[in-house]
Design a protein around this motif. Structure first.
Motif, PDB file in Angstrom:
ATOM      1  N   GLN A  57      15.973  -0.808   9.901  1.00  0.00           N
ATOM      2  CA  GLN A  57      15.818   0.455   9.185  1.00  0.00           C
ATOM      3  C   GLN A  57      14.755   0.340   8.100  1.00  0.00           C
ATOM      4  OE1 GLN A  57      19.300   1.885   7.055  1.00  0.00           O
ATOM      5  NE2 GLN A  57      18.867   3.976   7.728  1.00  0.00           N
ATOM      6  N   GLN A  58      14.772  -0.766   7.342  1.00  0.00           N
ATOM      7  CA  GLN A  58      13.769  -0.976   6.300  1.00  0.00           C
ATOM      8  C   GLN A  58      12.382  -1.152   6.906  1.00  0.00           C
ATOM      9  OE1 GLN A  58      15.604  -4.401   4.477  1.00  0.00           O
ATOM     10  NE2 GLN A  58      16.425  -3.200   2.766  1.00  0.00           N
ATOM     11  N   TYR A  59      12.329  -1.880   8.023  1.00  0.00           N
ATOM     12  CA  TYR A  59      11.041  -2.094   8.691  1.00  0.00           C
ATOM     13  C   TYR A  59      10.446  -0.768   9.150  1.00  0.00           C
ATOM     14  CZ  TYR A  59       7.885  -3.069  12.572  1.00  0.00           C
ATOM     15  OH  TYR A  59       6.817  -3.058  13.416  1.00  0.00           O
ATOM     16  N   ASN A  60      11.230   0.072   9.794  1.00  0.00           N
ATOM     17  CA  ASN A  60      10.724   1.362  10.255  1.00  0.00           C
ATOM     18  C   ASN A  60      10.383   2.284   9.093  1.00  0.00           C
ATOM     19  OD1 ASN A  60      10.769   1.907  13.391  1.00  0.00           O
ATOM     20  ND2 ASN A  60      12.514   0.575  12.966  1.00  0.00           N
ATOM     21  N   LEU A  61      10.994   2.028   7.935  1.00  0.00           N
ATOM     22  CA  LEU A  61      10.666   2.822   6.754  1.00  0.00           C
ATOM     23  C   LEU A  61       9.227   2.574   6.308  1.00  0.00           C
ATOM     24  CD1 LEU A  61      11.817   4.832   4.711  1.00  0.00           C
ATOM     25  CD2 LEU A  61      12.591   2.895   3.320  1.00  0.00           C
ATOM     26  N   LEU A  62       8.684   1.389   6.591  1.00  0.00           N
ATOM     27  CA  LEU A  62       7.283   1.110   6.277  1.00  0.00           C
ATOM     28  C   LEU A  62       6.355   2.074   7.008  1.00  0.00           C
ATOM     29  CD1 LEU A  62       7.198  -2.815   6.466  1.00  0.00           C
ATOM     30  CD2 LEU A  62       7.273  -1.394   4.410  1.00  0.00           C
ATOM     31  N   PHE A 110       0.219  -3.920  -0.674  1.00  0.00           N
ATOM     32  CA  PHE A 110       1.116  -4.300   0.420  1.00  0.00           C
ATOM     33  C   PHE A 110       1.109  -5.816   0.605  1.00  0.00           C
ATOM     34  CE2 PHE A 110       2.094  -4.736   5.020  1.00  0.00           C
ATOM     35  CZ  PHE A 110       3.312  -4.079   5.044  1.00  0.00           C
ATOM     36  N   ALA A 111      -0.085  -6.406   0.574  1.00  0.00           N
ATOM     37  CA  ALA A 111      -0.192  -7.867   0.695  1.00  0.00           C
ATOM     38  C   ALA A 111       0.453  -8.561  -0.497  1.00  0.00           C
ATOM     39  CB  ALA A 111      -1.663  -8.261   0.820  1.00  0.00           C
ATOM     40  N   LEU A 112       0.261  -7.990  -1.693  1.00  0.00           N
ATOM     41  CA  LEU A 112       0.859  -8.573  -2.892  1.00  0.00           C
ATOM     42  C   LEU A 112       2.379  -8.580  -2.801  1.00  0.00           C
ATOM     43  CD1 LEU A 112       0.425  -9.641  -5.807  1.00  0.00           C
ATOM     44  CD2 LEU A 112       0.544  -7.257  -6.573  1.00  0.00           C
ATOM     45  N   GLY A 113       2.953  -7.550  -2.216  1.00  0.00           N
ATOM     46  CA  GLY A 113       4.406  -7.477  -2.087  1.00  0.00           C
ATOM     47  C   GLY A 113       5.002  -8.638  -1.320  1.00  0.00           C
ATOM     48  N   SER A 114       4.257  -9.180  -0.346  1.00  0.00           N
ATOM     49  CA  SER A 114       4.784 -10.292   0.455  1.00  0.00           C
ATOM     50  C   SER A 114       5.002 -11.551  -0.375  1.00  0.00           C
ATOM     51  CB  SER A 114       3.830 -10.596   1.618  1.00  0.00           C
ATOM     52  OG  SER A 114       2.581 -11.081   1.137  1.00  0.00           O
ATOM     53  N   LEU A 133       6.441  -0.760  -0.013  1.00  0.00           N
ATOM     54  CA  LEU A 133       6.506   0.675   0.256  1.00  0.00           C
ATOM     55  C   LEU A 133       5.458   1.436  -0.564  1.00  0.00           C
ATOM     56  CD1 LEU A 133      10.356   1.369   0.442  1.00  0.00           C
ATOM     57  CD2 LEU A 133       8.719   1.325   2.335  1.00  0.00           C
ATOM     58  N   THR A 134       5.255   1.008  -1.816  1.00  0.00           N
ATOM     59  CA  THR A 134       4.228   1.644  -2.648  1.00  0.00           C
ATOM     60  C   THR A 134       2.843   1.400  -2.060  1.00  0.00           C
ATOM     61  OG1 THR A 134       5.589   1.333  -4.624  1.00  0.00           O
ATOM     62  CG2 THR A 134       3.256   1.803  -4.964  1.00  0.00           C
ATOM     63  N   GLY A 135       2.627   0.189  -1.562  1.00  0.00           N
ATOM     64  CA  GLY A 135       1.353  -0.121  -0.912  1.00  0.00           C
ATOM     65  C   GLY A 135       1.118   0.753   0.311  1.00  0.00           C
ATOM     66  N   ARG A 136       2.166   0.923   1.137  1.00  0.00           N
ATOM     67  CA  ARG A 136       2.027   1.778   2.324  1.00  0.00           C
ATOM     68  C   ARG A 136       1.824   3.245   1.928  1.00  0.00           C
ATOM     69  NH1 ARG A 136       0.970  -0.241   7.410  1.00  0.00           N
ATOM     70  NH2 ARG A 136       2.401   1.139   8.513  1.00  0.00           N
ATOM     71  N   LEU A 137       2.437   3.631   0.808  1.00  0.00           N
ATOM     72  CA  LEU A 137       2.278   5.004   0.324  1.00  0.00           C
ATOM     73  C   LEU A 137       0.814   5.272  -0.052  1.00  0.00           C
ATOM     74  CD1 LEU A 137       4.695   6.875  -2.028  1.00  0.00           C
ATOM     75  CD2 LEU A 137       2.268   6.891  -2.522  1.00  0.00           C
ATOM     76  N   LEU A 138       0.228   4.362  -0.830  1.00  0.00           N
ATOM     77  CA  LEU A 138      -1.174   4.528  -1.223  1.00  0.00           C
ATOM     78  C   LEU A 138      -2.101   4.406  -0.013  1.00  0.00           C
ATOM     79  CD1 LEU A 138      -1.195   2.443  -4.525  1.00  0.00           C
ATOM     80  CD2 LEU A 138      -1.315   4.931  -4.312  1.00  0.00           C
ATOM     81  N   PHE A 139      -1.778   3.458   0.857  1.00  0.00           N
ATOM     82  CA  PHE A 139      -2.564   3.273   2.072  1.00  0.00           C
ATOM     83  C   PHE A 139      -2.519   4.526   2.941  1.00  0.00           C
ATOM     84  CE2 PHE A 139      -2.820   1.685   6.524  1.00  0.00           C
ATOM     85  CZ  PHE A 139      -4.105   1.166   6.481  1.00  0.00           C
ATOM     86  N   GLY A 140      -1.331   5.117   3.066  1.00  0.00           N
ATOM     87  CA  GLY A 140      -1.197   6.353   3.828  1.00  0.00           C
ATOM     88  C   GLY A 140      -1.949   7.504   3.192  1.00  0.00           C
ATOM     89  N   SER A 141      -1.944   7.552   1.859  1.00  0.00           N
ATOM     90  CA  SER A 141      -2.688   8.606   1.155  1.00  0.00           C
ATOM     91  C   SER A 141      -4.170   8.533   1.473  1.00  0.00           C
ATOM     92  CB  SER A 141      -2.499   8.469  -0.364  1.00  0.00           C
ATOM     93  OG  SER A 141      -1.140   8.581  -0.712  1.00  0.00           O
TER      94      SER A 141
END
Length: 482
Positions: A66-71, A113-117, A130-138
């Motif tokens: 569920q968390q993975y698909n949330l990305l 996103f990379a920093l989060g890892s 998730l914040t990284g994916r949010l900005l990336f998606g924007s």
């Protein structure tokens, strides 16, 4: 003597750097898909053993399905909201503003996103990623709108689908290279360096944005259209959305339902192949899942030329939806090798992308193309985001399940089938409405070229149309938008 901007080579130079805008971001988008085992693997494997050459425990970030698909879902949701405003903003402020802003957001988002890892096993891991994916998606969804808008301006009529096809091919090259090399790179250098490598590739998009902006500005100035485009941009209003036709909205829904079956499937395809067929390693499963993009990469340009030559975009959209139905049926109910299905899906995807997206400039005014593209992308991403969430719920929420039961995978594929059936319904309605109106989408090449030209000069509302009747033909035909 013709200005350089009027020559064919200039337009293709613009197209080349325009294609590079999204190469790195498309590479980054599906890195989680290739490394799904690492994202959902256990935080530690203290008692790992090797059985038949395979380690029984994969060490990773410890995310649940569920968390993975949330990305993927948050990427889609962000796109759904941001691209509406981004499209309107681009129409008002121009392409040059857009490429700088949105390519920078891609770099920033992929870096975060990379920093989060680096925060594995801490409460900061998921919020950072998730914040990284949010900005990336924007950035990425909006950057695609700018890219399509530049393509639609420099390539019109009989070259439009070819230009869109080449743009898609370059983007998919990033996806293909991701599926071929990311797993191997991760084995040698680890997940963190792999994610940072993706972020570095996004820098390539930012550098391309600089070059595209310069070429676009110089070319527009040589053509004497810079001032005209600024005047047209000031005329675009948010209220113009209500003037978009039924044909446009049916086209948007057709795109949404088709992509609902593509991207959520690819996000989980590698894991599905390993769970169902047992004989494939993570690397082999990633290669097979990536065959969707391989086919698209190989076919995009030639399919674009074909559609430019034949026309019949509405018919192609319907045919793609119908021919996609067997793909998910084979995966859900037969033992046919998965490579057959992923290549098949890649072929229908290539035709769909080359017929659906280039149809939008044919049914909306050129001056509001950015807004129309933004709305189309928004609806598409809403559908994909909801689909990612549904898939996450279907597949379960326990990260301890190293092998997801096949009945769950079957339900996911039935959900994909349902979306494809909806795509068939909307594409049938699209063809009916198009036939009752001007029939623009299914016109032959020459007539389709004329329709594209007409859309360039189509007024945004009836009041402007009445005003334009009092203007001379030269003023009307000189309309264009950057």
């Amino acid at each position: 003597m013709a200005q350089p901007a009027e020559k064919v080579y200039y337009r293709f130079v613009v197209l080349f750097f325009n294609c590079l805008l999204t190469f790195g971001s498309y590479f980054c988008f599906d890195i989680p898909s290739v490394l799904q085992d690492q994202f959902q693997g256990n935080l530690t494997c203290p008692n790992a053993t090797v059985i038949n050459g395979t380690v029984d425990c994969v060490e990773g970030l410890g995310m649940s399905p569920q968390q993975y698909n949330l990305l993927y879902a948050i990427y889609a949701w962000t796109n759904a909201v941001v691209v509406i405003f981004a499209g309107f903003l681009i129409d008002k402020l121009g392409n040059r503003f857009g490429v700088f802003l949105f390519s920078f957001l891609c770099v920033l988002g992929s870096a975060l996103f990379a920093l989060g890892s680096h925060f594995k096993g801490t409460p900061y891991l998921l919020p950072l990623m998730l914040t990284g994916r949010l900005l990336f998606g924007s950035g990425n969804g909006s950057l695609t709108i700018v890219q399509n808008r530049i393509t639609a301006f420099w390539f019109k009529g009989k070259e439009l689908a070819l230009a869109f096809g080449l743009t898609l091919a370059f983007s998919r090259l990033g996806s293909v290279l991701n599926f071929f090399f990311t797993q191997r790179f991760e084995e040698n250098y680890g997940m963190q360096w792999t994610l940072w490598g993706g972020a570095i590739l996004c820098v390539l998009g930012f550098m391309s944005a600089v070059v595209v902006s310069i070429l676009d500005k110089v070319g527009m100035r040589q053509l004497g259209l810079d001032g005209i485009t600024q005047d047209e941009s000031r005329k675009v209003r948010i209220q113009d959305v209500r003037l978009l036709s039924l044909r446009y909205w049916l086209l948007v829904l057709t795109i949404m339902f088709f992509y609902n079956g593509i991207f959520p499937f690819i996000a989980d395809a590698s894991k599905f192949i390993q769970d169902k067929y047992n004989d494939y390693s993570p690397k082999e499963a990633a290669y097979i899942a990536g065959a969707v993009y391989d086919s698209s990469l190989v076919l995009s340009a030639s399919v674009g030329i074909l559609i430019d030559f034949v026309g019949l975009r509405g018919v192609f959209a319907l045919a793609c939806a119908i021919l996609t139905l067997p793909v998910f049926g084979l995966l859900a109910f037969t033992s046919v090798p998965p490579l057959v299905s992923t290549i098949w899906l890649g072929v229908t995807y290539s035709f769909a992308a080359a017929s659906m997206w280039p149809s939008i400039p044919l049914v909306v005014p050129q001056a509001s193309l950015g807004t129309a593209m933004g709305l189309a992308t928004s609806v598409q991403m809403i559908g994909i985001g909801v689909s990612n969430l549904v898939v996450g719920q279907i597949l379960g929420t326990e990260s301890s399940e190293t092998k997801i039961p096949f009945w769950r995978w079957q339900r996911m594929l039935i959900f994909m089938l349902a979306n494809t059936v909806c795509c068939i319904i909307t594409s049938v309605l699209l063809n009916i409405v198009d036939h009752r109106q001007s029939g623009t989408l299914n016109k032959t090449t020459k007539k389709s070229t004329q329709a594209a030209s007409d859309s360039d000069t189509q007024p945004l509302n009836q009041e402007e149309e009445e005003e334009d009747e009092n203007e001379d033909d030269g003023a009307v035909s000189s309309r264009s938008i950057n």
